[in-house]
Write a protein that holds these residues in place. Structure first.
Motif, PDB file in Angstrom:
ATOM      1  N   GLU A  26      93.484  62.681  60.424  1.00 44.35           N
ATOM      2  CA  GLU A  26      93.634  61.294  60.884  1.00 44.35           C
ATOM      3  C   GLU A  26      95.127  60.997  60.991  1.00 44.35           C
ATOM      4  N   SER A  27      95.462  59.951  61.722  1.00 42.71           N
ATOM      5  CA  SER A  27      96.884  59.622  61.913  1.00 42.71           C
ATOM      6  C   SER A  27      97.360  58.612  60.865  1.00 42.71           C
ATOM      7  N   TYR A  28      97.300  59.031  59.605  1.00 43.05           N
ATOM      8  CA  TYR A  28      97.739  58.167  58.502  1.00 43.05           C
ATOM      9  C   TYR A  28      98.953  58.775  57.817  1.00 43.05           C
ATOM     10  N   GLN A  29      99.784  57.897  57.313  1.00 46.15           N
ATOM     11  CA  GLN A  29     100.863  58.296  56.405  1.00 46.15           C
ATOM     12  C   GLN A  29     100.309  58.062  55.008  1.00 46.15           C
ATOM     13  N   LEU A  30      99.991  59.130  54.295  1.00 50.41           N
ATOM     14  CA  LEU A  30      99.349  59.022  52.989  1.00 50.41           C
ATOM     15  C   LEU A  30     100.366  59.023  51.856  1.00 50.41           C
ATOM     16  N   SER A  31     100.139  58.124  50.893  1.00 52.00           N
ATOM     17  CA  SER A  31     100.884  58.099  49.636  1.00 52.00           C
ATOM     18  C   SER A  31      99.853  58.127  48.516  1.00 52.00           C
ATOM     19  N   PHE A  32     100.246  58.679  47.374  1.00 54.11           N
ATOM     20  CA  PHE A  32      99.321  58.803  46.260  1.00 54.11           C
ATOM     21  C   PHE A  32      99.997  58.337  44.980  1.00 54.11           C
ATOM     22  N   THR A  33      99.208  57.728  44.102  1.00 50.54           N
ATOM     23  CA  THR A  33      99.660  57.437  42.749  1.00 50.54           C
ATOM     24  C   THR A  33      98.449  57.514  41.823  1.00 50.54           C
ATOM     25  N   GLU A  34      98.732  57.812  40.557  1.00 50.31           N
ATOM     26  CA  GLU A  34      97.653  58.053  39.599  1.00 50.31           C
ATOM     27  C   GLU A  34      97.456  56.929  38.597  1.00 50.31           C
ATOM     28  N   ASN A  35      98.272  55.872  38.678  1.00 48.96           N
ATOM     29  CA  ASN A  35      98.088  54.787  37.708  1.00 48.96           C
ATOM     30  C   ASN A  35      98.386  53.427  38.332  1.00 48.96           C
ATOM     31  N   GLY A  36      97.958  52.405  37.642  1.00 51.61           N
ATOM     32  CA  GLY A  36      98.056  51.050  38.153  1.00 51.61           C
ATOM     33  C   GLY A  36      99.464  50.493  38.227  1.00 51.61           C
ATOM     34  N   SER A  37     100.299  50.784  37.232  1.00 59.68           N
ATOM     35  CA  SER A  37     101.648  50.212  37.246  1.00 59.68           C
ATOM     36  C   SER A  37     102.469  50.771  38.404  1.00 59.68           C
ATOM     37  N   ASP A  38     102.349  52.078  38.673  1.00 65.60           N
ATOM     38  CA  ASP A  38     103.044  52.648  39.827  1.00 65.60           C
ATOM     39  C   ASP A  38     102.497  52.061  41.128  1.00 65.60           C
ATOM     40  N   ALA A  39     101.173  51.870  41.174  1.00 62.47           N
ATOM     41  CA  ALA A  39     100.556  51.281  42.368  1.00 62.47           C
ATOM     42  C   ALA A  39     101.102  49.882  42.616  1.00 62.47           C
ATOM     43  N   LEU A  40     101.188  49.066  41.567  1.00 57.56           N
ATOM     44  CA  LEU A  40     101.716  47.705  41.729  1.00 57.56           C
ATOM     45  C   LEU A  40     103.160  47.722  42.208  1.00 57.56           C
ATOM     46  N   ASP A  41     103.975  48.624  41.676  1.00 57.05           N
ATOM     47  CA  ASP A  41     105.368  48.734  42.133  1.00 57.05           C
ATOM     48  C   ASP A  41     105.422  49.070  43.621  1.00 57.05           C
ATOM     49  N   LEU A  42     104.611  50.037  44.046  1.00 51.46           N
ATOM     50  CA  LEU A  42     104.588  50.417  45.456  1.00 51.46           C
ATOM     51  C   LEU A  42     104.111  49.256  46.333  1.00 51.46           C
ATOM     52  N   ILE A  43     103.087  48.550  45.876  1.00 53.49           N
ATOM     53  CA  ILE A  43     102.537  47.426  46.648  1.00 53.49           C
ATOM     54  C   ILE A  43     103.560  46.304  46.766  1.00 53.49           C
ATOM     55  N   LYS A  44     104.285  46.024  45.686  1.00 51.99           N
ATOM     56  CA  LYS A  44     105.297  44.959  45.712  1.00 51.99           C
ATOM     57  C   LYS A  44     106.472  45.314  46.620  1.00 51.99           C
ATOM     58  N   ASN A  45     106.893  46.585  46.612  1.00 51.56           N
ATOM     59  CA  ASN A  45     108.088  46.990  47.355  1.00 51.56           C
ATOM     60  C   ASN A  45     107.829  47.408  48.787  1.00 51.56           C
ATOM     61  N   LEU A  50      96.642  49.960  54.267  1.00 50.92           N
ATOM     62  CA  LEU A  50      95.347  50.228  53.647  1.00 50.92           C
ATOM     63  C   LEU A  50      95.544  50.755  52.227  1.00 50.92           C
ATOM     64  N   LEU A  51      94.672  50.337  51.336  1.00 49.53           N
ATOM     65  CA  LEU A  51      94.718  50.776  49.945  1.00 49.53           C
ATOM     66  C   LEU A  51      93.339  51.287  49.559  1.00 49.53           C
ATOM     67  N   VAL A  52      93.281  52.550  49.131  1.00 51.23           N
ATOM     68  CA  VAL A  52      92.053  53.125  48.580  1.00 51.23           C
ATOM     69  C   VAL A  52      92.241  53.072  47.070  1.00 51.23           C
ATOM     70  N   LEU A  53      91.434  52.249  46.397  1.00 56.31           N
ATOM     71  CA  LEU A  53      91.696  51.883  45.012  1.00 56.31           C
ATOM     72  C   LEU A  53      90.545  52.265  44.089  1.00 56.31           C
ATOM     73  N   ASP A  54      90.823  53.181  43.165  1.00 53.82           N
ATOM     74  CA  ASP A  54      89.879  53.492  42.097  1.00 53.82           C
ATOM     75  C   ASP A  54      89.969  52.361  41.082  1.00 53.82           C
ATOM     76  N   LEU A  55      88.831  51.948  40.534  1.00 56.36           N
ATOM     77  CA  LEU A  55      88.862  50.851  39.559  1.00 56.36           C
ATOM     78  C   LEU A  55      89.176  51.313  38.150  1.00 56.36           C
ATOM     79  N   ASN A  56      88.868  52.551  37.824  1.00 56.24           N
ATOM     80  CA  ASN A  56      89.091  53.045  36.462  1.00 56.24           C
ATOM     81  C   ASN A  56      90.376  53.853  36.406  1.00 56.24           C
ATOM     82  N   LEU A  57      91.462  53.163  36.056  1.00 56.58           N
ATOM     83  CA  LEU A  57      92.779  53.794  35.969  1.00 56.58           C
ATOM     84  C   LEU A  57      93.186  53.903  34.507  1.00 56.58           C
ATOM     85  N   PRO A  58      94.073  54.840  34.186  1.00 54.56           N
ATOM     86  CA  PRO A  58      94.410  55.059  32.775  1.00 54.56           C
ATOM     87  C   PRO A  58      95.140  53.893  32.113  1.00 54.56           C
TER      88      PRO A  58
END
Length: 121
Positions: A26-45, A50-58
């Motif tokens: 697919e023509s996506y630029q993919l980024s990955f993170t394994e925890n919520g705090s890093d995800a929030l930093d990426l989302i804020k900055n 699109l966000l594919v979000l697992d609900l059970n994070l460490p």
């Protein structure tokens, strides 16, 4: 046309790799993170389209991230993934603006079609 930025928040590196392989053609630029705090930093900055979000994070519940996006009116389309789905959880996610709620295991076609539909949203 620039590719659509997709952030995948999944605490299992194996599952992140699987989802990445599902979307490799697919023509996506993919980024990955394994925890919520890093995800929030990426989302804020640099909010992804699109966000594919697992609900059970460490480190936090993914619903906290979804609620933050909803309350801050961040223009990110969220697809929630969980292995522990329930009707109540799905309703809560939709009330916080989730585009879709998918129970694991996720099939390649389901993820591809959902992201295509979400990217047109």
């Amino acid at each position: 046309m620039p590719s659509t930025h997709v952030l995948i928040v999944e605490d299992s590196p194996t599952l992140s790799a699987v989802y990445g392989s599902y979307l490799a053609n697919e023509s996506y630029q993919l980024s990955f993170t394994e925890n919520g705090s890093d995800a929030l930093d990426l989302i804020k900055n640099n909010p992804p389209k699109l966000l594919v979000l697992d609900l059970n994070l460490p480190d936090m519940d993914g619903m906290t991230i979804l609620q933050y996006i909803h309350e801050q009116q961040i223009p990110t389309v969220v697809i929630v993934l969980t292995a522990h789905g329930s009707v109540d959880l799905a309703v809560d996610a939709m009330n916080f603006g989730a585009f879709d709620f998918i129970c694991k295991p996720v099939e390649a076609k389901r993820l591809q079609i959902t992201l295509r539909n979400a990217s047109n949203n």
